[in-house]
Scaffold this motif. Structure first.
Motif, PDB file in Angstrom:
ATOM      1  N   UNK A  77       0.847  -1.205   0.000  1.00 53.19           N
ATOM      2  CA  UNK A  77       0.000   0.000   0.000  1.00 53.19           C
ATOM      3  C   UNK A  77       0.875   1.245   0.000  1.00 53.19           C
ATOM      4  N   UNK A  78       0.475   2.203  -0.815  1.00 51.63           N
ATOM      5  CA  UNK A  78       1.182   3.478  -0.916  1.00 51.63           C
ATOM      6  C   UNK A  78       0.211   4.619  -0.633  1.00 51.63           C
ATOM      7  N   UNK A  79       0.741   5.713  -0.114  1.00 50.68           N
ATOM      8  CA  UNK A  79      -0.090   6.874   0.202  1.00 50.68           C
ATOM      9  C   UNK A  79       0.480   8.130  -0.447  1.00 50.68           C
ATOM     10  N   UNK A  80      -0.384   9.093  -0.691  1.00 45.37           N
ATOM     11  CA  UNK A  80       0.018  10.366  -1.289  1.00 45.37           C
ATOM     12  C   UNK A  80      -1.018  11.413  -0.922  1.00 45.37           C
ATOM     13  N   UNK A  81      -0.722  12.659  -1.264  1.00 43.17           N
ATOM     14  CA  UNK A  81      -1.644  13.765  -1.021  1.00 43.17           C
ATOM     15  C   UNK A  81      -1.980  14.434  -2.341  1.00 43.17           C
ATOM     16  N   UNK A  82      -3.266  14.678  -2.561  1.00 43.89           N
ATOM     17  CA  UNK A  82      -3.745  15.355  -3.764  1.00 43.89           C
ATOM     18  C   UNK A  82      -4.218  16.754  -3.385  1.00 43.89           C
ATOM     19  N   UNK A  83      -3.782  17.758  -4.113  1.00 49.75           N
ATOM     20  CA  UNK A  83      -4.263  19.124  -3.890  1.00 49.75           C
ATOM     21  C   UNK A  83      -5.540  19.348  -4.690  1.00 49.75           C
ATOM     22  N   UNK A  84      -6.563  19.895  -4.011  1.00 53.02           N
ATOM     23  CA  UNK A  84      -7.830  20.216  -4.672  1.00 53.02           C
ATOM     24  C   UNK A  84      -8.241  21.626  -4.256  1.00 53.02           C
ATOM     25  N   UNK A  85      -9.064  22.297  -5.053  1.00 50.95           N
ATOM     26  CA  UNK A  85      -9.501  23.635  -4.660  1.00 50.95           C
ATOM     27  C   UNK A  85     -10.376  23.593  -3.420  1.00 50.95           C
ATOM     28  N   UNK A  86     -10.167  24.509  -2.512  1.00 54.12           N
ATOM     29  CA  UNK A  86     -11.093  24.653  -1.393  1.00 54.12           C
ATOM     30  C   UNK A  86     -12.480  24.964  -1.932  1.00 54.12           C
TER      31      UNK A  86
END
Length: 516
Positions: A77-86
């Motif tokens: 399992x791998x994890x990451x962070x995605x940027x999205x508009x508020x």
């Protein structure tokens, strides 16, 4: 106060226990294929205006880190962070981070199909913590799909919101969720107001940007960043509403969507509460029949027990008291899966004998309370999201008039669900966005909608209504005559093979197929 409409990691674990053996139905009537195109399909809706700084993100996949609520995930399992508009109305403005988790396809005959995105419901459930526990159920899918899930905005590692502390949560458990007089009613609505204020303080400007529509737009950005031309998705419980909203917003981006344990998209706040009241009473009736009891008499016996607990809470071995509301919550949890019925029998017998320990343990499981007295934030996120979605806000006066209807549907759950229509979003700091979600998806590829006749939290009728509202040629209904919340992985080879055939080969069953 906890609303009885969510899919949690604990409930998923219960279904994992139940998901063995099974029966098969008629395997015929599989028809046209729903194969994803090989070319990229442009996004529709507001996501098309997103800046390249968001759509061209390259997730920095790495080892998952443990949290206070769960250990670090290993096993690929791998994890990451995605940027999205508020705020999607300001796509070039402030962003927030969404926590993602994935496990790459293990390799299977037929080749790689891309990502299969999962939402396990709630709203407010953590996909990051639940997805690895669900892997064993979806082994054939994992061979050809990357399994992907995420914590939606406002949930857990994605700007998760805690509206009150552990001591305040435990203190609020003494508030009667089925008030019997003006003093209890005042305490009930004051607690609701206080909870909303706590959420407003904790969430800040995020409070107005955690709707199902916001999350559906996040999903389409996720699709683009993951490199998928179409969205392949498996939504459970609330995840079916999210999937329907996604299909409406982005019909041309729909690949293979499975909606299991289906929320009725035609129901408003009151309608949804009535549906659940009916669903839980049906499940309780089936449980009572399994123990040799006549459902009416068995329900009256439980009502009498709850009335006695209301007058005098039961002691438990840990020193806390079992209140009527906690007892009702403890009864609800085992109804989510037939595998939980024996424990319900044991807990009810102990309560009849004057010991509330077992029902309290069940209630704590539902309320996400650990043995040290710490509470998770699932119910906080659930309320934050659903109160931004739900426009209908019945007043206390309107609710009092509705109570006889709820009590007629269920003598056990009616009062709680009736009062919940007014208490859940009472005096909420932000207005709701819609009476019912829009899920029509003209032009979308076929969407497989799976209904279970014994589902307690999302009654079976919702599946047909979802299929109808998705539209002709889009919504395809599959029925399982079973028990528990959800159908896939719950014991039916017919259901599992039909869903797998759709997701892996694009084989769309005949609308109305029944697995018994």
């Amino acid at each position: 106060m906890t609303r009885f409409a969510r899919w949690t990691a604990l409930v998923a674990a219960a279904l994992l226990v139940a998901g063995c053996g099974g029966s098969s139905g008629n395997g015929k009537d599989e028809g046209k294929n729903s194969d994803p195109p090989s070319t990229t399909t442009p996004s529709s809706g507001a996501a098309s205006a997103l800046p390249a700084s968001l759509t061209s993100q390259k997730p920095d996949w790495g080892r998952c880190k443990g949290t206070s609520g769960s250990a670090a995930q290993g096993g690929g399992w791998q994890c990451a962070t995605l940027k999205v508009p508020l705020d999607y109305a300001k796509p070039g403005g402030e962003t927030i981070g969404l926590a993602l988790i994935r496990s790459k396809a293990t390799g299977g005959h037929g080749g790689h199909l891309g990502s299969l995105l999962f939402n396990f419901g709630g709203p407010g459930g953590s996909g990051v913590s639940t997805m690895p526990n669900y892997e064993s159920l979806v082994g054939p899918l994992h061979e050809r799909y990357d399994l992907v899930s995420w914590d939606p905005r406002g949930v857990a590692a994605s700007e998760g919101v805690r509206c009150r502390g552990d001591k305040a949560i435990q203190a609020a458990e003494s508030v009667d969720a089925t008030p019997d007089d003006t003093a209890e009613e005042s305490a009930y609505f004051k607690d609701a107001t206080d909870f909303g204020k706590g959420c407003e303080k904790a969430a800040g400007k995020l409070m107005s940007h955690v709707s199902t529509t916001d999350t559906a737009r996040d999903m389409d950005l996720m699709r683009q960043v993951l490199g998928d031309s179409r969205m392949h998705y498996f939504g459970i419980s609330y995840g079916t509403e999210l999937g329907g909203v996604y299909a409406h917003l982005f019909p041309k981006n729909v690949g293979r969507l499975v909606l299991d344990a289906v929320v009725d998209p035609s129901a408003d706040t009151v309608g949804h509460a009535k549906n659940q009241t009916l669903g839980f009473q049906r499940a309780l009736d089936d449980y009572l029949k399994s123990t040799g009891q006549e459902p009416g008499q068995g329900s009256r016996k439980i009502v009498d027990l709850l009335d006695r607990i209301d007058a005098k809470p039961l002691p438990t071995t840990g020193g806390r008291e079992l209140t009527q509301t906690l007892a009702l919550t403890g009864i609800v949890l085992p109804l989510y899966s037939k595998a939980g019925w024996p424990r319900l029998t044991s807990a009810l017998k102990a309560a009849e004998d004057g010991d509330g320990t077992e029902l309290l343990q069940l209630a704590d499981g539902y309320n996400d309370r650990d043995s040290a007295g710490h509470y998770g934030t699932t119910t906080h996120s659930q309320r934050l999201i659903s109160c931004l979605d739900d426009k209908q806000r019945p007043t206390p006066e309107e609710t009092r008039k509705l109570l006889p209807e709820f009590e007629k549907i269920s003598p056990v759950f009616g009062d709680f669900m009736g009062w919940d229509t007014a208490g859940w979003c009472h005096d909420w700091p932000v207005a709701g966005q819609y009476d019912t979600p829009e899920v029509s998806a003209p032009g979308a590829a076929p969407v497989l909608v799976v209904g279970n006749t014994g589902d307690p939290a999302t009654p079976y009728e919702g599946a047909r209504r979802m299929a109808d509202e998705l539209g002709g040629g889009v919504g395809v209904e599959l029925t399982w005559k079973g028990e528990g919340h959800g159908a896939y992985g719950s014991g039916s080879e017919c259901v599992d093979s039909t869903v797998n055939g759709y997701l892996l080969n694009g084989t769309v069953p005949k609308d109305g197929k029944v697995c018994s």
